[in-house]
Design an enzyme around this catalytic site. Structure first.
Site, PDB file in Angstrom:
ATOM      1  N   VAL A  10       0.866  -1.178   0.000  1.00 39.49           N
ATOM      2  CA  VAL A  10       0.000   0.000   0.000  1.00 39.49           C
ATOM      3  C   VAL A  10       0.901   1.227   0.000  1.00 39.49           C
ATOM      4  O   VAL A  10       2.007   1.204   0.536  1.00 39.49           O
ATOM      5  CB  VAL A  10      -0.947   0.036   1.217  1.00 39.49           C
ATOM      6  CG1 VAL A  10      -1.978  -1.072   1.125  1.00 39.49           C
ATOM      7  CG2 VAL A  10      -0.171  -0.069   2.523  1.00 39.49           C
ATOM      8  N   SER A  11       0.410   2.301  -0.614  1.00 41.08           N
ATOM      9  CA  SER A  11       1.232   3.502  -0.740  1.00 41.08           C
ATOM     10  C   SER A  11       0.657   4.699   0.009  1.00 41.08           C
ATOM     11  O   SER A  11       1.268   5.761   0.032  1.00 41.08           O
ATOM     12  CB  SER A  11       1.395   3.867  -2.231  1.00 41.08           C
ATOM     13  OG  SER A  11       0.138   3.965  -2.871  1.00 41.08           O
ATOM     14  N   THR A  12      -0.515   4.548   0.648  1.00 42.67           N
ATOM     15  CA  THR A  12      -1.098   5.622   1.438  1.00 42.67           C
ATOM     16  C   THR A  12      -1.688   5.031   2.716  1.00 42.67           C
ATOM     17  O   THR A  12      -1.995   3.843   2.786  1.00 42.67           O
ATOM     18  CB  THR A  12      -2.222   6.359   0.671  1.00 42.67           C
ATOM     19  OG1 THR A  12      -3.340   5.478   0.504  1.00 42.67           O
ATOM     20  CG2 THR A  12      -1.732   6.836  -0.690  1.00 42.67           C
ATOM     21  N   GLN A  15      -5.143   3.206   2.522  1.00 46.26           N
ATOM     22  CA  GLN A  15      -5.247   1.850   1.997  1.00 46.26           C
ATOM     23  C   GLN A  15      -4.938   0.841   3.104  1.00 46.26           C
ATOM     24  O   GLN A  15      -4.169   1.135   4.024  1.00 46.26           O
ATOM     25  CB  GLN A  15      -4.279   1.668   0.828  1.00 46.26           C
ATOM     26  CG  GLN A  15      -4.586   2.563  -0.364  1.00 46.26           C
ATOM     27  CD  GLN A  15      -3.542   2.461  -1.458  1.00 46.26           C
ATOM     28  OE1 GLN A  15      -2.399   2.101  -1.213  1.00 46.26           O
ATOM     29  NE2 GLN A  15      -3.934   2.777  -2.668  1.00 46.26           N
TER      30      GLN A  15
END
Length: 209
Positions: A10-12, A15
């Site tokens: 996940v990048s944020t 998420q």
């Protein structure tokens, strides 16, 4: 029975890794896969260092699994070059790659061809999006409009107080109508502010001593 390694990223903060893991566990059970490892990264795929991916590739070299399973092939790489490099390395070790979202695996030549085509289209889409963003920024500047993220009209101190009182990240965000990322940012800013206020006092005490 294929030995499978699950990889999730996940990048944020909005998420959730759990969503990807639930999907992959369910599909693995239906396909008769034996899950032998889970590898997780919670950072942007643009960054070069990803501990989870590094650990996965290290275990791949030791032959600990036969297939790498992801929820979407964009989870394992954000650029086409990196994506194909990872696939090449896995293939050289006799390890297959499968994506749940695209319903594609690399066990055959057609699967590899489709992955390459989809990767090219995704890279093109990202480049077009970047161009649209740059054009939008330029247009706003020419119109004399503000550019960039505007400050939120919220009580930062109250948000930090609610978070420190025991409210979860999600509860705090919902109460104030902001994102979880904003809550994290405000709390970090408050912490840095307290540190800056304490340091001068410590220096005065040390001089007096």
């Amino acid at each position: 029975m294929k030995r499978v390694a699950l990889y999730c990223r996940v990048s944020t903060v909005e998420q959730h890794i759990e969503n990807q893991l639930i999907q992959l566990h369910d599909l693995s059970a239906k396909r008769g896969y034996q899950i032998v490892g889970e590898y997780i990264d919670r950072i942007s795929g643009v960054k070069s260092r990803r501990p989870g991916l590094d650990a996965l590739m290290k275990d791949a070299r030791w032959g600990k699994f036969d297939l790498v399973f992801v929820s979407g092939f964009d989870r394992i790489a954000r650029s086409l070059r990196d994506f194909l490099q990872i696939l090449d390395e896995l293939e050289s070790m006799g390890i297959e790659f499968a994506s749940a979202r695209e319903a594609i695996d690399t066990s055959g030549p057609m699967g590899r061809l489709i992955l390459t085509l989809i990767g090219s289209m995704s890279a093109l889409e990202r480049d077009l999006l970047k161009d649209r963003v740059r054009q939008g920024i330029q247009r706003r500047r020419l119109m004399g409009l503000p550019v960039g993220r505007q400050p939120l009209d919220v009580d930062h101190d109250l948000i930090v107080a609610d978070r420190l009182s025991g409210l979860s990240l999600t509860e705090t965000a919902k109460r104030h109508g902001i994102s979880r990322a904003s809550v994290v940012r405000f709390c970090r800013e408050a912490q840095l502010k307290r540190v800056r206020q304490v340091e001068p006092n410590q220096q005065l005490v040390e001089r007096a001593a």
